[in-house]
Design a protein around this motif. Structure first.
Motif, PDB file in Angstrom:
ATOM      1  N   ILE A  82       0.859  -1.184   0.000  1.00 27.71           N
ATOM      2  CA  ILE A  82       0.000   0.000   0.000  1.00 27.71           C
ATOM      3  C   ILE A  82       0.894   1.232   0.000  1.00 27.71           C
ATOM      4  CG2 ILE A  82      -2.084  -1.020   0.981  1.00 27.71           C
ATOM      5  CD1 ILE A  82      -1.241  -0.005   3.736  1.00 27.71           C
ATOM      6  N   GLY A  83       0.528   2.197  -0.829  1.00 32.32           N
ATOM      7  CA  GLY A  83       1.271   3.443  -0.901  1.00 32.32           C
ATOM      8  C   GLY A  83       0.629   4.482  -0.005  1.00 32.32           C
ATOM      9  N   VAL A  84       1.336   4.875   1.044  1.00 34.55           N
ATOM     10  CA  VAL A  84       0.844   5.907   1.960  1.00 34.55           C
ATOM     11  C   VAL A  84       1.490   7.209   1.500  1.00 34.55           C
ATOM     12  CG1 VAL A  84       0.564   6.610   4.358  1.00 34.55           C
ATOM     13  CG2 VAL A  84       0.659   4.162   3.765  1.00 34.55           C
ATOM     14  N   VAL A  85       0.733   7.947   0.671  1.00 38.25           N
ATOM     15  CA  VAL A  85       1.260   9.135  -0.001  1.00 38.25           C
ATOM     16  C   VAL A  85       0.892  10.367   0.820  1.00 38.25           C
ATOM     17  CG1 VAL A  85       1.326  10.459  -2.139  1.00 38.25           C
ATOM     18  CG2 VAL A  85       0.900   7.980  -2.224  1.00 38.25           C
ATOM     19  N   LEU A  86       1.924  11.102   1.230  1.00 40.01           N
ATOM     20  CA  LEU A  86       1.713  12.322   2.011  1.00 40.01           C
ATOM     21  C   LEU A  86       2.057  13.542   1.163  1.00 40.01           C
ATOM     22  CD1 LEU A  86       3.302  11.287   5.427  1.00 40.01           C
ATOM     23  CD2 LEU A  86       0.936  11.010   4.654  1.00 40.01           C
ATOM     24  N   ARG A  87       1.261  14.580   1.339  1.00 40.61           N
ATOM     25  CA  ARG A  87       1.529  15.888   0.732  1.00 40.61           C
ATOM     26  C   ARG A  87       1.173  16.925   1.790  1.00 40.61           C
ATOM     27  NH1 ARG A  87      -2.170  18.188  -4.033  1.00 40.61           N
ATOM     28  NH2 ARG A  87      -3.436  18.585  -2.200  1.00 40.61           N
ATOM     29  N   ASP A  88       2.178  17.540   2.352  1.00 37.53           N
ATOM     30  CA  ASP A  88       1.991  18.464   3.478  1.00 37.53           C
ATOM     31  C   ASP A  88       1.282  17.727   4.614  1.00 37.53           C
ATOM     32  OD1 ASP A  88       3.250  20.531   1.991  1.00 37.53           O
ATOM     33  OD2 ASP A  88       1.345  20.994   1.008  1.00 37.53           O
ATOM     34  N   ASP A  89       0.091  18.228   5.036  1.00 36.21           N
ATOM     35  CA  ASP A  89      -0.623  17.584   6.146  1.00 36.21           C
ATOM     36  C   ASP A  89      -1.746  16.678   5.643  1.00 36.21           C
ATOM     37  OD1 ASP A  89      -2.335  19.535   5.176  1.00 36.21           O
ATOM     38  OD2 ASP A  89      -2.995  20.195   7.161  1.00 36.21           O
ATOM     39  N   GLN A  90      -1.666  16.283   4.385  1.00 34.13           N
ATOM     40  CA  GLN A  90      -2.725  15.464   3.802  1.00 34.13           C
ATOM     41  C   GLN A  90      -2.204  14.093   3.373  1.00 34.13           C
ATOM     42  OE1 GLN A  90      -3.945  18.154   0.630  1.00 34.13           O
ATOM     43  NE2 GLN A  90      -5.795  18.623   1.798  1.00 34.13           N
ATOM     44  N   VAL A  91      -3.148  13.131   3.286  1.00 33.00           N
ATOM     45  CA  VAL A  91      -2.838  11.777   2.839  1.00 33.00           C
ATOM     46  C   VAL A  91      -3.794  11.420   1.707  1.00 33.00           C
ATOM     47  CG1 VAL A  91      -4.351  10.652   4.547  1.00 33.00           C
ATOM     48  CG2 VAL A  91      -2.399   9.406   3.586  1.00 33.00           C
ATOM     49  N   LEU A  92      -3.297  10.676   0.748  1.00 34.47           N
ATOM     50  CA  LEU A  92      -4.094  10.244  -0.392  1.00 34.47           C
ATOM     51  C   LEU A  92      -4.859   8.972  -0.043  1.00 34.47           C
ATOM     52  CD1 LEU A  92      -4.661  10.552  -3.510  1.00 34.47           C
ATOM     53  CD2 LEU A  92      -2.842   8.848  -3.798  1.00 34.47           C
ATOM     54  N   LEU A  93      -6.179   8.993  -0.264  1.00 34.33           N
ATOM     55  CA  LEU A  93      -7.004   7.805  -0.076  1.00 34.33           C
ATOM     56  C   LEU A  93      -7.814   7.546  -1.342  1.00 34.33           C
ATOM     57  CD1 LEU A  93      -8.471   8.288   3.530  1.00 34.33           C
ATOM     58  CD2 LEU A  93      -6.407   7.037   2.844  1.00 34.33           C
ATOM     59  N   VAL A  94      -8.142   6.278  -1.566  1.00 37.30           N
ATOM     60  CA  VAL A  94      -9.001   5.891  -2.686  1.00 37.30           C
ATOM     61  C   VAL A  94     -10.191   5.119  -2.124  1.00 37.30           C
ATOM     62  CG1 VAL A  94      -7.129   5.822  -4.384  1.00 37.30           C
ATOM     63  CG2 VAL A  94      -7.731   3.741  -3.136  1.00 37.30           C
ATOM     64  N   ARG A  95     -11.323   5.218  -2.832  1.00 36.76           N
ATOM     65  CA  ARG A  95     -12.485   4.402  -2.483  1.00 36.76           C
ATOM     66  C   ARG A  95     -12.464   3.195  -3.411  1.00 36.76           C
ATOM     67  NH1 ARG A  95     -18.134   4.069  -3.148  1.00 36.76           N
ATOM     68  NH2 ARG A  95     -18.189   5.769  -4.646  1.00 36.76           N
ATOM     69  N   ARG A  96     -12.401   2.022  -2.820  1.00 41.82           N
ATOM     70  CA  ARG A  96     -12.208   0.783  -3.566  1.00 41.82           C
ATOM     71  C   ARG A  96     -13.460   0.370  -4.343  1.00 41.82           C
ATOM     72  NH1 ARG A  96      -7.477  -0.362  -2.856  1.00 41.82           N
ATOM     73  NH2 ARG A  96      -7.617  -2.204  -4.156  1.00 41.82           N
ATOM     74  N   ALA A  97     -13.240  -0.096  -5.578  1.00 40.43           N
ATOM     75  CA  ALA A  97     -14.333  -0.557  -6.429  1.00 40.43           C
ATOM     76  C   ALA A  97     -14.629  -2.038  -6.214  1.00 40.43           C
ATOM     77  CB  ALA A  97     -13.985  -0.314  -7.899  1.00 40.43           C
ATOM     78  N   ASN A  98     -13.605  -2.810  -5.860  1.00 43.47           N
ATOM     79  CA  ASN A  98     -13.742  -4.267  -5.791  1.00 43.47           C
ATOM     80  C   ASN A  98     -13.480  -4.807  -4.394  1.00 43.47           C
ATOM     81  OD1 ASN A  98     -14.081  -4.355  -8.679  1.00 43.47           O
ATOM     82  ND2 ASN A  98     -11.875  -4.095  -8.873  1.00 43.47           N
ATOM     83  N   GLN A  99     -13.905  -6.041  -4.184  1.00 43.90           N
ATOM     84  CA  GLN A  99     -13.614  -6.729  -2.927  1.00 43.90           C
ATOM     85  C   GLN A  99     -12.131  -7.084  -2.893  1.00 43.90           C
ATOM     86  OE1 GLN A  99     -15.440  -6.821  -0.440  1.00 43.90           O
ATOM     87  NE2 GLN A  99     -17.496  -6.557  -1.236  1.00 43.90           N
ATOM     88  N   PRO A 100     -11.496  -7.178  -1.759  1.00 45.14           N
ATOM     89  CA  PRO A 100     -12.090  -6.882  -0.468  1.00 45.14           C
ATOM     90  C   PRO A 100     -12.229  -5.372  -0.230  1.00 45.14           C
ATOM     91  CG  PRO A 100      -9.778  -7.472  -0.213  1.00 45.14           C
ATOM     92  CD  PRO A 100     -10.112  -7.622  -1.675  1.00 45.14           C
ATOM     93  N   ASP A 101     -13.114  -5.028   0.646  1.00 44.01           N
ATOM     94  CA  ASP A 101     -13.329  -3.630   1.057  1.00 44.01           C
ATOM     95  C   ASP A 101     -13.964  -2.737  -0.009  1.00 44.01           C
ATOM     96  OD1 ASP A 101     -12.403  -4.307   3.512  1.00 44.01           O
ATOM     97  OD2 ASP A 101     -10.661  -3.002   3.509  1.00 44.01           O
ATOM     98  N   ALA A 102     -14.772  -3.294  -0.896  1.00 44.62           N
ATOM     99  CA  ALA A 102     -15.472  -2.482  -1.895  1.00 44.62           C
ATOM    100  C   ALA A 102     -16.269  -1.380  -1.204  1.00 44.62           C
ATOM    101  CB  ALA A 102     -16.397  -3.358  -2.735  1.00 44.62           C
ATOM    102  N   GLY A 103     -16.134  -0.162  -1.721  1.00 49.46           N
ATOM    103  CA  GLY A 103     -16.854   0.987  -1.171  1.00 49.46           C
ATOM    104  C   GLY A 103     -16.159   1.679  -0.017  1.00 49.46           C
ATOM    105  N   LYS A 104     -15.143   1.064   0.546  1.00 51.77           N
ATOM    106  CA  LYS A 104     -14.419   1.669   1.675  1.00 51.77           C
ATOM    107  C   LYS A 104     -13.232   2.478   1.167  1.00 51.77           C
ATOM    108  CE  LYS A 104     -15.582  -1.871   5.068  1.00 51.77           C
ATOM    109  NZ  LYS A 104     -15.025  -2.853   6.025  1.00 51.77           N
ATOM    110  N   TRP A 105     -12.857   3.472   1.960  1.00 52.16           N
ATOM    111  CA  TRP A 105     -11.696   4.306   1.660  1.00 52.16           C
ATOM    112  C   TRP A 105     -10.451   3.691   2.290  1.00 52.16           C
ATOM    113  CZ3 TRP A 105     -11.608   8.687  -1.378  1.00 52.16           C
ATOM    114  CH2 TRP A 105     -12.853   9.191  -1.772  1.00 52.16           C
TER     115      TRP A 105
END
Length: 159
Positions: free
Chosen positions: A26-49
């Motif tokens: 997993i890529g934990v991408v930081l930019r200043d005080d922010q982190v990049l998250l994606v909402r998953r399309a597929n299982q496992p964790d479909a729909g979760k960030w």
């Protein structure tokens, strides 16, 4: 053979499902005080960030896998810095039986360029302030807020 020597599976019950842990980056991408998250399309964790990521290809270094997955799912160019933790992601069926076990190897990544554009396994991709992850009204994958905070501490320690 006596009855006592038989296993439960031999007595007629369903055999236990064999689940092999799968390594993923997993890529934990930081930019200043922010982190990049994606909402998953597929299982496992479909729909979760969660963090962009996926299975490590045979022969692919962990850091390269993290950068590749970030690019595939968000279009961002990142520089992987180093591995800083791992998270077990267990997924069970309705009866509680283990279906999948991913070992998510977290790689701290520095944002280089690009705007997040969801692609591949991602429905959405956005920057989130790290300090608000515990209070935002979104459904997140396991340990996202904790891992993001840990990444920020690691980054601050190495700078």
């Amino acid at each position: 053979m006596s009855h006592h020597g038989k296993t439960k599976a031999q007595k007629g019950s369903l055999p236990a499902m064999t689940v092999t842990p799968v390594a993923a980056a997993i890529g934990v991408v930081l930019r200043d005080d922010q982190v990049l998250l994606v909402r998953r399309a597929n299982q496992p964790d479909a729909g979760k960030w969660g963090f962009p990521g996926g299975k490590i290809e045979p022969g692919e270094p962990v850091q390269a896998a993290a950068a590749r997955e970030v690019a595939e799912e968000t279009g961002l160019v990142v520089r992987p810095l180093h591995v800083f933790t791992a998270v077990d992601a267990f997924h069970r069926n309705a009866s509680g039986q283990l279906v999948t076990h991913y070992v998510l190897i977290a790689v701290l990544c520095e944002w280089i360029s690009g705007l997040p554009q969801a692609a591949g396994d991602a429905l959405e991709a956005e920057w989130f302030p790290i300090e608000t992850l515990d209070s935002v009204d979104i459904v997140m994958s396991v340990d996202v807020a904790r891992v993001a905070s840990m990444a920020a501490k690691v980054r601050d320690d190495v700078q």
